[in-house]
Design an enzyme around this catalytic site. Structure first.
Site, PDB file in Angstrom:
ATOM      1  N   LYS A 182       0.849  -1.208   0.000  1.00 23.05           N
ATOM      2  CA  LYS A 182       0.000   0.000   0.000  1.00 23.05           C
ATOM      3  C   LYS A 182       0.874   1.242   0.000  1.00 23.05           C
ATOM      4  O   LYS A 182       1.727   1.409   0.857  1.00 23.05           O
ATOM      5  CB  LYS A 182      -0.934   0.035   1.214  1.00 23.05           C
ATOM      6  CG  LYS A 182      -1.953   1.170   1.045  1.00 23.05           C
ATOM      7  CD  LYS A 182      -2.656   1.574   2.301  1.00 23.05           C
ATOM      8  CE  LYS A 182      -1.944   2.615   3.118  1.00 23.05           C
ATOM      9  NZ  LYS A 182      -1.847   3.958   2.490  1.00 23.05           N
ATOM     10  N   GLU A 256      10.176  -0.095  10.475  1.00 24.73           N
ATOM     11  CA  GLU A 256      11.181   0.966  10.412  1.00 24.73           C
ATOM     12  C   GLU A 256      10.437   2.245  10.774  1.00 24.73           C
ATOM     13  O   GLU A 256       9.600   2.716  10.009  1.00 24.73           O
ATOM     14  CB  GLU A 256      11.810   1.016   9.001  1.00 24.73           C
ATOM     15  CG  GLU A 256      13.193   1.622   9.003  1.00 24.73           C
ATOM     16  CD  GLU A 256      13.155   3.124   8.903  1.00 24.73           C
ATOM     17  OE1 GLU A 256      13.134   3.780   9.976  1.00 24.73           O
ATOM     18  OE2 GLU A 256      13.146   3.632   7.782  1.00 24.73           O
TER      19      GLU A 256
HETATM   20  P1  ADP Z   1       3.280   9.670   8.275  1.00 31.90           P
HETATM   21  O1  ADP Z   1       2.917  10.523   9.436  1.00 31.90           O
HETATM   22  O2  ADP Z   1       4.685   9.733   7.874  1.00 31.90           O
HETATM   23  O3  ADP Z   1       2.299   9.741   7.150  1.00 31.90           O
HETATM   24  P2  ADP Z   1       2.069   7.241   9.090  1.00 31.90           P
HETATM   25  O4  ADP Z   1       2.633   6.210   9.985  1.00 31.90           O
HETATM   26  O5  ADP Z   1       0.824   7.946   9.513  1.00 31.90           O
HETATM   27  O6  ADP Z   1       3.260   8.214   8.837  1.00 31.90           O
HETATM   28  O7  ADP Z   1       1.800   6.642   7.644  1.00 31.90           O
HETATM   29  C1  ADP Z   1       2.648   5.721   7.031  1.00 31.90           C
HETATM   30  C2  ADP Z   1       1.802   4.757   6.253  1.00 31.90           C
HETATM   31  O8  ADP Z   1       0.939   4.084   7.158  1.00 31.90           O
HETATM   32  C3  ADP Z   1       0.904   5.394   5.192  1.00 31.90           C
HETATM   33  O9  ADP Z   1       0.870   4.571   4.050  1.00 31.90           O
HETATM   34  C4  ADP Z   1      -0.454   5.405   5.875  1.00 31.90           C
HETATM   35  O10 ADP Z   1      -1.534   5.364   4.964  1.00 31.90           O
HETATM   36  C5  ADP Z   1      -0.384   4.128   6.668  1.00 31.90           C
HETATM   37  N1  ADP Z   1      -1.327   4.086   7.806  1.00 31.90           N
HETATM   38  C6  ADP Z   1      -1.739   5.114   8.571  1.00 31.90           C
HETATM   39  N2  ADP Z   1      -2.630   4.696   9.494  1.00 31.90           N
HETATM   40  C7  ADP Z   1      -2.789   3.360   9.312  1.00 31.90           C
HETATM   41  C8  ADP Z   1      -3.571   2.340   9.938  1.00 31.90           C
HETATM   42  N3  ADP Z   1      -4.390   2.614  10.941  1.00 31.90           N
HETATM   43  N4  ADP Z   1      -3.468   1.080   9.474  1.00 31.90           N
HETATM   44  C9  ADP Z   1      -2.642   0.792   8.458  1.00 31.90           C
HETATM   45  N5  ADP Z   1      -1.892   1.702   7.817  1.00 31.90           N
HETATM   46  C10 ADP Z   1      -1.951   2.972   8.235  1.00 31.90           C
END
Ligand code: ADP
Length: 492
Positions: A182, A256
């Protein structure tokens, strides 16, 4: 699919499931913005649970044949992908610059090159997926096999989207796994170009690339019963959710996560190259949107003022502007939410008693730079390791400079963080440098340089900065294979 995205023209880009380019089952889309102009440049499918289901089923079906391909033949496909990426490097690099706001010359082009290099590196390692024999005696043959895990569910962020996608895809599929990846909401376009390049060399279903939000598309991927391994790069908060999801089915997980990395400068290191190195370590030319940003500068009291002077002069000379302009050193912050967040940290710094803002500060509200999410490299002197700016990952160009006098004390301050990703040490004294390197609780310590990661070097975090390693042979073996022992009685 027309792969070209040379100018900020509105386009709709499908995602890759089972070898086909498709819209979301819901028909809904997400907008992708160019942060330098605050303009929507593309729409991508807003993938959700039904799309995840189809993608995982394709990946699961593809696994039975892909896992049995001779490893070096799998490696050969990776080498072909590396060549193909190199032949469209400029198009990919411009796409990264457009969607992330990262400067083409200093960031996006090197990132595209490194992504190709990662495919080449892992492609060459396919023959190293070896097991071993176990000496149990003359009448027993006991050996181990490195077997792939199955469908890997991978989730990446927006800060170096192509590099991070390559770092998941290349070792996972080289080891015989298949993948559903994703992309990040803000930066899916270059990864879709990578997917297109990979798809030309891989059987259908081996790599599936979805676009969508974290909760709608990422979460169902984490919880899908056919996913056998989770690999995540992003914030520590979401990393904890990934680990919780993995615990439900006892899945292996690689994480990471964030960082708040220290730069420790000893009194003998005060030359120009030290200032240049600290600027590089701080990743100012990627707006410091990097988990390895050396954002806490611990400068010895004796050189505190003179080195800061050099550092600030050099940082102020970095050219901020349109990410596609070859002259630009520093591009833009990714989006409005992050822009406001970083401004909030600067306001917090300005509200600290005795703070001394030496460079940057709140972003310009008029003139050309106010058109995009531009921020200037910002340096606060007279900072304390207790400030919120010194404790939280800002993911923006805000550095705090903290004076020190006692070696034990600076090591204590450097380690006083729940993060432990990177660290940087500056001194001519090799004994001091290595002593400090060994004391610092971080997965990666650099001495007298502030470079980026290179293939071959295991990279990952201590403490809440992560779990597992990337970039190396060990990362492929440990993160993307499982060991089976086979024991044969030779007397029958
Ligand atoms: P950033 O603040 O750098 O965007 P995140 O950890 O929020 O970091 O996002 C990194 C990735 O994790 C993105 O692809 C985001 O869509 C995904 N993501 C955010 N929330 C969730 C969740 N609840 N479950 C799975 N993936 C998530």
């Amino acid at each position: 699919m027309n792969a070209c995205l040379a100018s900020p023209i509105l386009q709709t880009r499908p995602m890759l499931i089972g070898g086909k380019w498709v819209e979301a089952a819901s028909g809904e889309v997400l907008s992708v913005e160019n942060p330098a102009r605050r303009q929507v440049i593309a729409h991508v499918p807003r993938g959700s649970a039904p799309d995840v289901d189809i993608a995982v089923e394709h990946a699961s079906a593809a696994f039975s044949t892909w896992s049995k391909v001779v490893p070096r033949d799998r490696g050969l496909q990776l080498l072909r992908i590396a060549d193909a990426l190199e032949s469209r490097l400029e198009e990919i690099a411009r796409t990264i610059a457009l969607e992330t706001g990262n400067a083409l010359r200093t960031q996006a082009r090197p990132e595209a090159k490194l992504a190709a290099d990662i495919f080449r590196y892992f492609g060459g390692l396919a023959g190293e997926l070896k097991g071993m024999t176990v000496p149990l005696g003359e009448h027993v043959l006991s050996y181990t096999r490195r077997e792939p895990l199955g469908v890997v569910g991978a989730i990446i962020p927006w800060n170096a989207p192509l590099l991070l996608a390559a770092l998941k895809i290349a070792p996972a599929i080289c080891a015989g796994n298949t993948m559903v990846l994703k992309t990040a909401e803000d930066a899916p376009l270059a990864v879709l170009l990578l997917a297109e390049t990979c798809q030309a060399h891989l059987p259908d279903g081996v790599l599936n690339v979805l676009t969508g939000t974290g909760p709608e598309c990422g979460a169902p991927l984490l919880h899908h019963p056919l996913v056998a391994k989770l690999s995540f790069t992003g914030s520590t908060a979401v990393g904890k959710l990934v680990m919780q999801a993995a615990s439900e089915r006892v899945l292996p997980v690689s994480l990471e996560l964030g960082g708040k990395s220290p730069c420790v400068v000893f009194p003998d290191a005060h030359e120009d190259w030290v200032a240049d190195g600290i600027i590089a370590a701080m990743r100012f030319t990627r707006q410091s949107q990097s988990c390895t940003a050396g954002s806490r500068a611990f400068l010895h009291e004796k050189i505190y003022d003179s080195l800061l002077d050099k550092l600030v002069q050099k940082a102020s000379k970095l050219r901020i502007g349109d990410p596609l302009d070859e002259e630009t050193d520093v591009g833009t912050i990714i989006n409005e939410k992050q822009f406001r967040r970083v401004c909030g940290y600067i306001e917090d710094g300005l509200s600290q008693p005795n703070n001394k803002l030496l460079a940057g500060g709140l972003p310009p509200t008029e003139g050309p730079l106010s058109e995009g999410y531009y921020m200037r490299p910002t340096v606060f002197a007279n900072a304390s390791n207790e400030w919120r700016l010194a404790r939280e990952e800002i993911f923006g160009p805000v550095m705090v400079a903290i004076p020190w006098t006692d070696e034990a004390d600076v090591i204590r301050m450097a380690n006083d963080s729940h993060y432990g990703l990177a660290a940087y040490i500056w001194t001519h004294d090799v004994g001091k440098a290595l002593r400090t390197a060994h004391e610092i609780q971080s997965g990666w310590v650099q001495v007298n340089q502030g470079s980026g990661q290179s293939p071959g070097q295991p990279y990952g975090g201590y403490k809440q900065s992560g779990l597992g390693r990337e970039f190396s042979l060990e990362s492929m073996l440990d993160s993307f294979t499982q060991i089976k022992a086979v024991t044969v009685n030779l007397t029958r």
